[in-house]
Enzyme design. Sequence first.
Site, PDB file in Angstrom:
ATOM      1  CG  HIS A 121      -1.927  -1.013   1.361  1.00  0.00           C
ATOM      2  ND1 HIS A 121      -2.060  -1.829   2.462  1.00  0.00           N
ATOM      3  CD2 HIS A 121      -2.920  -1.373   0.507  1.00  0.00           C
ATOM      4  CE1 HIS A 121      -3.092  -2.652   2.284  1.00  0.00           C
ATOM      5  NE2 HIS A 121      -3.621  -2.403   1.107  1.00  0.00           N
ATOM      6  CE  LYS A 127     -14.320  -6.497   4.090  1.00  0.00           C
ATOM      7  NZ  LYS A 127     -13.127  -6.018   3.362  1.00  0.00           N
ATOM      8  NE  ARG A 163      -2.828  -7.533  -4.259  1.00  0.00           N
ATOM      9  CZ  ARG A 163      -3.571  -7.977  -3.261  1.00  0.00           C
ATOM     10  NH1 ARG A 163      -3.031  -8.190  -2.088  1.00  0.00           N
ATOM     11  NH2 ARG A 163      -4.848  -8.226  -3.421  1.00  0.00           N
ATOM     12  CB  SER A 171      -4.245  -6.481   5.014  1.00  0.00           C
ATOM     13  OG  SER A 171      -3.983  -5.235   4.435  1.00  0.00           O
TER      14      SER A 171
HETATM   15  O1  PNS Z   1      -8.843  -2.631   0.550  1.00  0.00           O
HETATM   16  P1  PNS Z   1     -10.076  -3.171  -0.083  1.00  0.00           P
HETATM   17  O2  PNS Z   1     -10.937  -3.892   0.934  1.00  0.00           O
HETATM   18  O3  PNS Z   1      -9.796  -4.000  -1.311  1.00  0.00           O
HETATM   19  O4  PNS Z   1     -10.924  -1.889  -0.588  1.00  0.00           O
HETATM   20  C1  PNS Z   1     -12.185  -2.037  -1.186  1.00  0.00           C
HETATM   21  C2  PNS Z   1     -12.880  -0.666  -1.298  1.00  0.00           C
HETATM   22  C3  PNS Z   1     -12.934   0.022   0.046  1.00  0.00           C
HETATM   23  C4  PNS Z   1     -12.127   0.210  -2.267  1.00  0.00           C
HETATM   24  C5  PNS Z   1     -14.315  -0.916  -1.851  1.00  0.00           C
HETATM   25  O5  PNS Z   1     -14.938  -1.926  -1.117  1.00  0.00           O
HETATM   26  C6  PNS Z   1     -15.173   0.333  -1.817  1.00  0.00           C
HETATM   27  O6  PNS Z   1     -14.960   1.259  -2.557  1.00  0.00           O
HETATM   28  N1  PNS Z   1     -16.157   0.336  -0.897  1.00  0.00           N
HETATM   29  C7  PNS Z   1     -17.058   1.444  -0.700  1.00  0.00           C
HETATM   30  C8  PNS Z   1     -18.438   1.129  -1.247  1.00  0.00           C
HETATM   31  C9  PNS Z   1     -18.502   1.392  -2.733  1.00  0.00           C
HETATM   32  O7  PNS Z   1     -18.146   2.444  -3.210  1.00  0.00           O
HETATM   33  N2  PNS Z   1     -18.999   0.391  -3.492  1.00  0.00           N
HETATM   34  C10 PNS Z   1     -19.158   0.519  -4.930  1.00  0.00           C
HETATM   35  C11 PNS Z   1     -17.933   0.068  -5.677  1.00  0.00           C
HETATM   36  S1  PNS Z   1     -18.008  -1.661  -5.964  1.00  0.00           S
END
Ligand code: PNS
Length: 171
Positions: free
Chosen positions: A19, A43, A92, A130
């Site tokens: 990150h 979560k 990745r 993570s």
């Molecule tokens: O680190 P992560 O868990 O891969 O991040 C995922 C994240 C936070 C980028 C994604 O879940 C997100 O944007 N969540 C907020 C809700 C949202 O915008 N959903 C629509 C996009 S699918």
Amino acid sequence: MADAIAIYPGSFDPITLGHLDIIERGSQLFTKVIVAVLCNPSKKPLFSIEERIAQIRTCTQQLDRVEVDNFSGLSVDYAKQKKAKILLRGLRVLSDFEKELQMAHTNKTLRQDIETVFLTTSTEYSFLSSSVVKEIAQFGGTIDHLVPPNVARELYRCYNKADATTRRPPK
Ligand code: PNS
């Protein structure tokens, strides 16, 4: 450098060197990168929002163009609120691509004016997540080559392991 603010959204539970690599490289490309930690009530994270924000602030304090914040709801709505045009994400391996592409396309349907920009993770971090870090720490393995030092200390403390930051990974 693009005259644009980028949001780097994620769970960051906890932040890894992968990150951090994206944050550092993103901060060379955009006027500002806002690392946005998602508050997701469904979560059960290992670290609280406050802990994750403090961890990220500590390891990005030398980066002038980086801010750390939290958000709930949609990433695109948060981006709009921050006047950001870019959602920054790291890629990745191929298996990331499907999920990331779906997310980018979904976000595009929600807000046309916000672009997702992908940076390929540096090869040395291509395996890193993570979850992998938490699993290693849980069993007392060495993680100081995977996460910033402040995060390694907190992970060992969390899993009640002796600080293993002086141990080297096996050859
Ligand atoms: O680190 P992560 O868990 O891969 O991040 C995922 C994240 C936070 C980028 C994604 O879940 C997100 O944007 N969540 C907020 C809700 C949202 O915008 N959903 C629509 C996009 S699918």
